[in-house]
Scaffold this motif. Structure first.
Motif, short mmCIF file in Angstrom:
data_model
loop_
_atom_site.label_atom_id
_atom_site.label_comp_id
_atom_site.label_asym_id
_atom_site.label_seq_id
_atom_site.Cartn_x
_atom_site.Cartn_y
_atom_site.Cartn_z
N VAL A 154 0.84 -1.20 0.00
CA VAL A 154 0.00 0.00 0.00
C VAL A 154 0.88 1.25 0.00
N LEU A 155 0.52 2.21 -0.84
CA LEU A 155 1.17 3.52 -0.80
C LEU A 155 0.53 4.34 0.31
N ALA A 156 1.35 4.98 1.13
CA ALA A 156 0.84 5.92 2.14
C ALA A 156 1.18 7.32 1.66
N MET A 157 0.26 7.92 0.91
CA MET A 157 0.51 9.26 0.39
C MET A 157 0.30 10.29 1.50
N ALA A 158 1.20 11.27 1.55
CA ALA A 158 1.09 12.32 2.55
C ALA A 158 -0.04 13.27 2.17
N GLY A 159 -0.89 13.57 3.13
CA GLY A 159 -2.00 14.47 2.87
C GLY A 159 -2.26 15.44 4.00
N LEU A 160 -3.12 16.41 3.74
CA LEU A 160 -3.60 17.36 4.73
C LEU A 160 -5.12 17.29 4.73
N TYR A 161 -5.73 17.53 5.88
CA TYR A 161 -7.18 17.55 5.91
C TYR A 161 -7.68 18.80 6.62
N GLU A 162 -8.91 19.16 6.32
CA GLU A 162 -9.55 20.31 6.95
C GLU A 162 -10.99 19.97 7.30
N ILE A 163 -11.54 20.75 8.21
CA ILE A 163 -12.93 20.59 8.64
C ILE A 163 -13.62 21.94 8.44
N TRP A 164 -14.49 21.99 7.45
CA TRP A 164 -15.16 23.23 7.08
C TRP A 164 -16.58 23.25 7.64
N ARG A 165 -16.93 24.35 8.26
CA ARG A 165 -18.27 24.51 8.84
C ARG A 165 -19.18 25.14 7.82
N ASP A 166 -20.23 24.39 7.40
CA ASP A 166 -21.18 24.88 6.42
C ASP A 166 -22.12 25.88 7.09
N PRO A 167 -22.03 27.17 6.74
CA PRO A 167 -22.86 28.18 7.41
C PRO A 167 -24.35 28.06 7.11
N ASP A 168 -24.69 27.29 6.09
CA ASP A 168 -26.11 27.14 5.72
C ASP A 168 -26.81 26.01 6.48
N LYS A 169 -26.07 25.29 7.32
CA LYS A 169 -26.66 24.18 8.06
C LYS A 169 -26.74 24.53 9.54
N GLY A 170 -27.80 24.07 10.19
CA GLY A 170 -28.03 24.37 11.58
C GLY A 170 -27.15 23.58 12.52
N GLU A 171 -27.15 23.99 13.78
CA GLU A 171 -26.32 23.34 14.80
C GLU A 171 -26.69 21.88 15.00
N ASP A 172 -27.93 21.51 14.71
CA ASP A 172 -28.36 20.13 14.92
C ASP A 172 -28.23 19.27 13.67
N ASP A 173 -27.65 19.82 12.60
CA ASP A 173 -27.49 19.08 11.35
C ASP A 173 -26.20 18.27 11.42
N PRO A 174 -26.27 16.95 11.30
CA PRO A 174 -25.06 16.13 11.39
C PRO A 174 -24.08 16.37 10.24
N ASP A 175 -24.51 17.02 9.17
CA ASP A 175 -23.65 17.28 8.02
C ASP A 175 -23.08 18.70 8.01
N ARG A 176 -23.18 19.40 9.12
CA ARG A 176 -22.72 20.79 9.13
C ARG A 176 -21.21 20.92 9.03
N VAL A 178 -17.86 19.60 7.21
CA VAL A 178 -17.45 18.89 6.00
C VAL A 178 -15.94 18.62 6.08
N TRP A 179 -15.58 17.34 6.05
CA TRP A 179 -14.18 16.93 6.10
C TRP A 179 -13.65 16.78 4.67
N THR A 180 -12.51 17.39 4.41
CA THR A 180 -11.92 17.33 3.07
C THR A 180 -10.41 17.12 3.18
N CYS A 181 -9.77 16.75 2.07
CA CYS A 181 -8.32 16.52 2.10
C CYS A 181 -7.67 16.91 0.79
N THR A 182 -6.34 16.98 0.84
CA THR A 182 -5.52 17.20 -0.34
C THR A 182 -4.30 16.30 -0.24
#
Length: 269
Positions: A154-176, A178-182
């Motif tokens: 398996v290749l272990a590629m080096a990456g970075l991740y971020e956690i973005w808060r979607d301003p259009d979703k409420g505090e009780d929304d489980p999808d508020r 968003v985890w992303t990577c590069t």
């Protein structure tokens, strides 16, 4: 750059490979044509959950005041989870910016605003069977190659991740959140550089903990654990242009082109 890759391993296999303590994967991982914006598997080290597990990771400064000294894994949990490929900076107003941030250049990642915070405290490993690159000058007629570890690992590629808060979703929304990577890239050398001038950086098993530890924020030290693959560590062979279409999938995409079809593209050197 790295814009397409393959990952066929099961979550259980990856958990063993990367000594994961918690598997947070619900989706099917097998994908032989992973493309930007898709959900991809990553390995991260995180402080134990306290309340909402989707909140951003503890900063390097805060983490150092807790248990465990620098380089100590105490107080961290290793997770296998899925994120969207294409990093959305935490400060972004429009999430579409992530569509352009699938790769980060190691040469500038620690200073560039889009990646600076993630490089300091939110680093990950992106597992892959291998990745695809295209060789040739004429658009639409480039030959795809599959680049993989010569020992089949398996290749272990080096990456970075971020956690973005979607301003259009409420505090009780489980999808508020968003985890992303590069994926981090560097200059490709040797034979691989003849196929494409950039390649993903890899992390060796002995350096997994150093790279993933959010308490480490020394840019020079972090860069020192990232290395291009050693000469002979990676192999490349031509594959079908079927991989060009992201809708195509399946293990046949990894099949080497038959000799009679490969012709002169078999060796771009």
């Amino acid at each position: 750059m790295c814009g397409r890759y393959s990952l066929s391993r099961d979550p259980e296999d990856l958990a063993r490979e990367f000594e994961v303590t918690q598997v947070d994967v619900r989706e099917k991982l097998a994908d032989y044509n992973v493309a930007p914006t898709k959900q991809v598997a990553v390995v991260v080290d995180r402080p134990p959950r306290r309340g909402d597990d989707a909140k951003p990771a503890t900063t390097a400064k805060d983490a150092r005041t807790g248990k465990g000294g620098e380089g100590d894994d105490a107080g961290l949990e290793r997770h296998l989870r899925t994120v969207r490929w294409g990093l959305i900076p935490f400060w972004a107003k429009d999430p579409k910016i992530g569509n352009r941030l699938i790769n980060a250049r190691l040469e500038t990642a620690a200073e560039k605003p889009a990646f600076r915070k993630a490089f300091a405290s939110r680093r990950c490993l992106v597992p892959a069977d291998g990745y695809y690159e295209w060789y040739g000058e004429k658009k639409g007629h480039k030959q795809p190659f599959f680049i993989h570890r010569s020992d089949g690992g398996v290749l272990a590629m080096a990456g970075l991740y971020e956690i973005w808060r979607d301003p259009d979703k409420g505090e009780d929304d489980p999808d508020r959140f968003v985890w992303t990577c590069t994926v981090l890239t560097t200059t490709a050398e040797d034979e691989l550089g003849r196929i494409h001038d950039r390649m993903p950086l890899l992390v060796e098993p002995a350096e997994y903990s150093t790279w993933l530890d959010p308490r480490r924020d020394d840019a020079d030290q972090l860069r020192s654990v990232l290395v291009p693959a050693a000469p002979g560590r990676l192999d490349a062979y031509p594959v079908s242009t079927e991989v060009n279409n992201v809708r195509n999938n399946g293990p046949q995409l990894l099949d080497p082109l038959p000799a009679e079809e490969a012709g002169d593209v078999a060796d771009p050197r």
